[in-house]
Design an enzyme around this catalytic site. Structure first.
Site, short mmCIF file in Angstrom:
data_model
loop_
_atom_site.label_atom_id
_atom_site.label_comp_id
_atom_site.label_asym_id
_atom_site.label_seq_id
_atom_site.Cartn_x
_atom_site.Cartn_y
_atom_site.Cartn_z
N HIS A 1 37.33 -41.85 42.44
CA HIS A 1 38.47 -42.38 43.18
C HIS A 1 39.52 -42.93 42.24
CE1 HIS A 1 36.09 -45.93 42.29
NE2 HIS A 1 37.17 -46.67 42.49
N ASP B 1 42.11 -46.28 42.44
CA ASP B 1 42.04 -47.52 43.21
C ASP B 1 43.16 -47.63 44.25
OD1 ASP B 1 39.80 -48.48 41.90
OD2 ASP B 1 40.98 -49.42 40.31
N HIS C 1 38.16 -42.67 38.49
CA HIS C 1 36.97 -43.18 37.82
C HIS C 1 35.78 -43.20 38.77
CE1 HIS C 1 39.15 -46.68 39.43
NE2 HIS C 1 37.97 -47.24 39.60
N ARG D 1 37.18 -57.87 37.79
CA ARG D 1 38.29 -56.90 37.79
C ARG D 1 39.60 -57.58 38.16
NH1 ARG D 1 38.63 -51.59 41.69
NH2 ARG D 1 40.39 -52.59 42.70
C1 SIN Z 1 35.68 -49.91 40.27
O1 SIN Z 1 35.80 -48.88 40.88
O2 SIN Z 1 36.60 -50.70 40.09
C2 SIN Z 1 34.32 -50.26 39.65
C3 SIN Z 1 34.16 -49.65 38.30
C4 SIN Z 1 32.88 -50.09 37.65
O3 SIN Z 1 32.23 -51.02 38.14
O4 SIN Z 1 32.51 -49.51 36.64
#
Ligand code: SIN
Length: 283
Positions: A99, A101, A259, A274
């Protein structure tokens, strides 16, 4: 003179940066080097960083205003810092599918700064895929078709009350329970191919997490081509994979990457902080 080094990780994307302390205010020269590395390599990584939540927010703010996740919880006292975690007994992780974000926003994020607070002894890597290369690898005919299309994005599948995502269906096997809301049904339109506002390069901009259908097409009509694109978007040749250590940091450009957080560490805990930077309207 700066002693910052930038080392590429794969030929597709990703670079590791050494010689920067993200916990300290970045001088203009260091900022320019980090910014250029992000634009050149789409995702950048740092090791052995010590940052308080305030310092992580301050670093992210150098790139733009902070964007707050509407459904996932933050750490205590810092609404800007989202807590991404999976407990030992959980089966479902956050972000465990390809995806970009929050593409359900009219202005989806520029990028996110993810800081590893606790990592499993092995596993829990994150994969990234370069969406410039995904676009560039298409035939001229398909490029022409996609160049004229928009897609409808929504948070419904992930965060809707009747959402169908794996994460929601197995919410009981997950400690990190993002909110669900009727508002997740709201739809946003973005071009299928966007032009990066800083590099001017074209990137594919559909993702399985949030893209619903092509604008003006039904879901059924859209499904075959979208499925093909999702597979194409994540071909191994256009990816890199980052093995986390405690205190590692990743900063991805959400405008030209997707990612995937691997969920291969059952029985161990993983926690990340994050901070997400607001982006502009895709064009
Ligand atoms: C996310 O999609 O922000 C999570 C990425 C991760 O935990 O590696």
């Amino acid at each position: 003179m700066s002693n910052i080094t930038v080392t590429r990780l794969t030929s597709a994307l990703g670079a590791e940066i050494a010689g920067v302390d993200l916990g300290a205010p970045l001088g203009n020269e260091a900022f320019a080097t980090v910014h250029k590395a992000l634009l050149d390599h789409c995702v950048i990584f740092f090791r052995d960083q010590q940052m308080t939540p305030k310092q992580q927010i301050a670093f992210a703010r150098r790139f733009g205003p902070i964007s707050i996740h509407p459904y996932a919880a933050a750490i205590e006292g810092h609404p800007e810092v989202m807590r991404v975690f999976k407990e030992k007994e959980d089966k479902v992780n956050f972000g465990g599918g390809w995806h970009s974000d929050m593409t359900f926003f009219q202005k989806p994020p520029l990028g996110s700064v993810l800081y590893a607070k606790e990592v499993p002894p092995v596993g829990g890597d994150t994969m990234f895929a370069n969406q410039y290369l995904a676009y560039e690898a298409l035939s001229l005919g398909l490029k022409r078709t996609l160049d004229g299309l928009n897609a409808v994005h929504s948070a419904n599948a992930q965060y809707g009350v009747d959402g169908m995502s794996e994460a929601n269906r197995h919410n009981e096997q997950r400690s990190m329970k993002p909110k669900t809301s009727d508002e997740a049904k709201a739809e946003t339109i973005h071009p299928v191919v966007r032009t990066h506002p800083e590099t001017g390069r074209r990137a594919l901009y559909v993702n399985i997490g949030f893209t619903q259908r092509f604008e003006g097409w039904t879901k059924e009509e859209s499904r075959p081509l979208l499925r093909w694109l999702y597979e194409h978007c994540a071909k191994p040749e256009i990816t890199c994979r980052f093995a986390w250590r405690k205190n590692s940091v990743a900063f991805w450009d959400n405008r030209c990457t997707q990612h995937y957080a691997l969920n291969d560490y059952h029985g161990h805990r993983r926690e990340m902080h994050r901070v997400t930077v607001e982006g502009d309207r895709p064009r």
